[in-house]
Enzyme design. Structure first.
Site, PDB file in Angstrom:
ATOM      1  CB  ALA A 104      -7.468  -5.738   8.189  1.00  0.00           C
ATOM      2  CE  LYS A 105      -4.711 -12.554  11.185  1.00  0.00           C
ATOM      3  NZ  LYS A 105      -5.779 -12.769  10.987  1.00  0.00           N
ATOM      4  NE  ARG A 106      -4.970  -3.894   5.140  1.00  0.00           N
ATOM      5  CZ  ARG A 106      -5.717  -4.962   4.428  1.00  0.00           C
ATOM      6  NH1 ARG A 106      -5.047  -5.972   5.420  1.00  0.00           N
ATOM      7  NH2 ARG A 106      -6.106  -4.736   3.731  1.00  0.00           N
TER       8      ARG A 106
END
Length: 309
Positions: A104-106
């Site tokens: 997700a690379k949040r």
């Protein structure tokens, strides 16, 4: 509650594998039996095809991999139908005993990061076992993920030295003290990872370190001996099996090697555009590609560990 890093290492020993397969479903490349005339399909129909595609991939790779890694962009583009396909994909992977890494690379700050952490690491339908996190907003951006992962017995991978060609533009910036940015971040994380290590010496806080940067990986490994690396870029992006030894410790542990397109679209190899593929041909091609990737990785990591041992 079992430590996530220990679970990963136990799975890798049991399956003799450190392979992760990315679930990056691009309907443009689906065989006709799953989806034809994409331009006339609704989001709901495309999402149904994505789920069917993912189930075939999961069936094909379940014996060869320790985890699957859905890349969320491929689901979000189809709105609520795509997210529902993601949720069903996660549920199906669990029926096969696979761990799930949400790519997700949040990253955000304060309460926003807390909400993201709960979405991906608590017990909701979109939650997996691990999530990728962007740490470049600072510690108040990634610590909520660390805290939620610790509460839930799960894990996370912080972006550190990513596999894309332009990663140097930011991650390799030189600071006033002479350190590179990615190395300074690794220094900041070293004590946190040491104090959160499990029985096998690894933390549930890992780092994303691209297969395309083995020299940087060797330097990071020296600083972060308690960190499991999630290693994208093996295969189509240019990462080579012979360069992977520096990602592992003397026991062949410490890294998960991710491959996506080279495996999940392997059924397209050698076929002309429009040539029909059956479900069984698709499944067998993906199974063979996953097994080959696993064997290539094992040849390097086990040979390397034997030499260092």
């Amino acid at each position: 509650m079992k430590h996530l890093a220990d679970m990963l290492i136990e799975q890798s020993r049991e399956k003799k594998s450190v392979l992760v397969v990315g679930l990056d479903p691009d309907p443009r490349y689906f065989p006709e039996f799953l989806l034809n005339r994409m331009e006339s399909r609704t989001n709901e129909e495309i999402a149904a095809a994505i789920l069917a595609f993912n189930r075939i991939v999961i069936d094909a790779v379940a014996e060869e991999v320790v985890a699957v890694k859905p890349q969320l962009a491929y689901y979000e583009v189809y709105g609520s139908h795509g997210i529902h396909a993601l949720e069903q994909t996660i549920a199906y992977a669990r029926t096969k005993g696979l761990l799930v890494i949400n790519d997700a690379k949040r990253g955000d700050i304060g309460s926003s990061s807390e909400a993201y952490a709960k979405a991906f690491l608590a017990d909701g339908p979109m939650a997996g076992d691990m999530v990728t996190v962007n740490p470049f907003l600072g510690s108040d951006g990634y610590l909520p993920f660390v805290e939620e992962a610790q509460r839930q017995g799960k894990g996370l991978f912080l972006l550190l030295k990513t596999s894309n060609p332009s990663s140097h533009e930011i991650q390799n910036l030189t600071l006033q003290n002479g350190d590179l940015l990615y190395f300074k971040l690794a220094e900041d994380l070293s004590e946190l990872m040491r104090t959160t290590a499990g029985e096998n010496g690894y933390s549930f806080i890992g780092a994303v370190v691209g297969a395309t940067y083995p020299a940087e990986a060797e330097r990071i490994r020296g600083l972060l001996p308690h960190c499991i690396f999630l290693v994208p870029g093996f295969g189509i992006q240019g990462g080579k099996a012979e360069d992977l030894d520096v990602f592992f410790d003397e026991n062949g542990n410490g890294a998960l090697i991710s491959s996506s397109r080279a495996i999940i679209y392997s059924y397209r190899e050698g076929r002309e555009n429009g040539e029909a593929t059956t479900e069984q041909e698709m499944l067998q091609a993906i199974k063979n590609a996953a097994r080959t990737a696993k064997e290539q990785i094992n040849e390097v990591r086990l040979h390397s560990s034997a030499n260092r041992g």
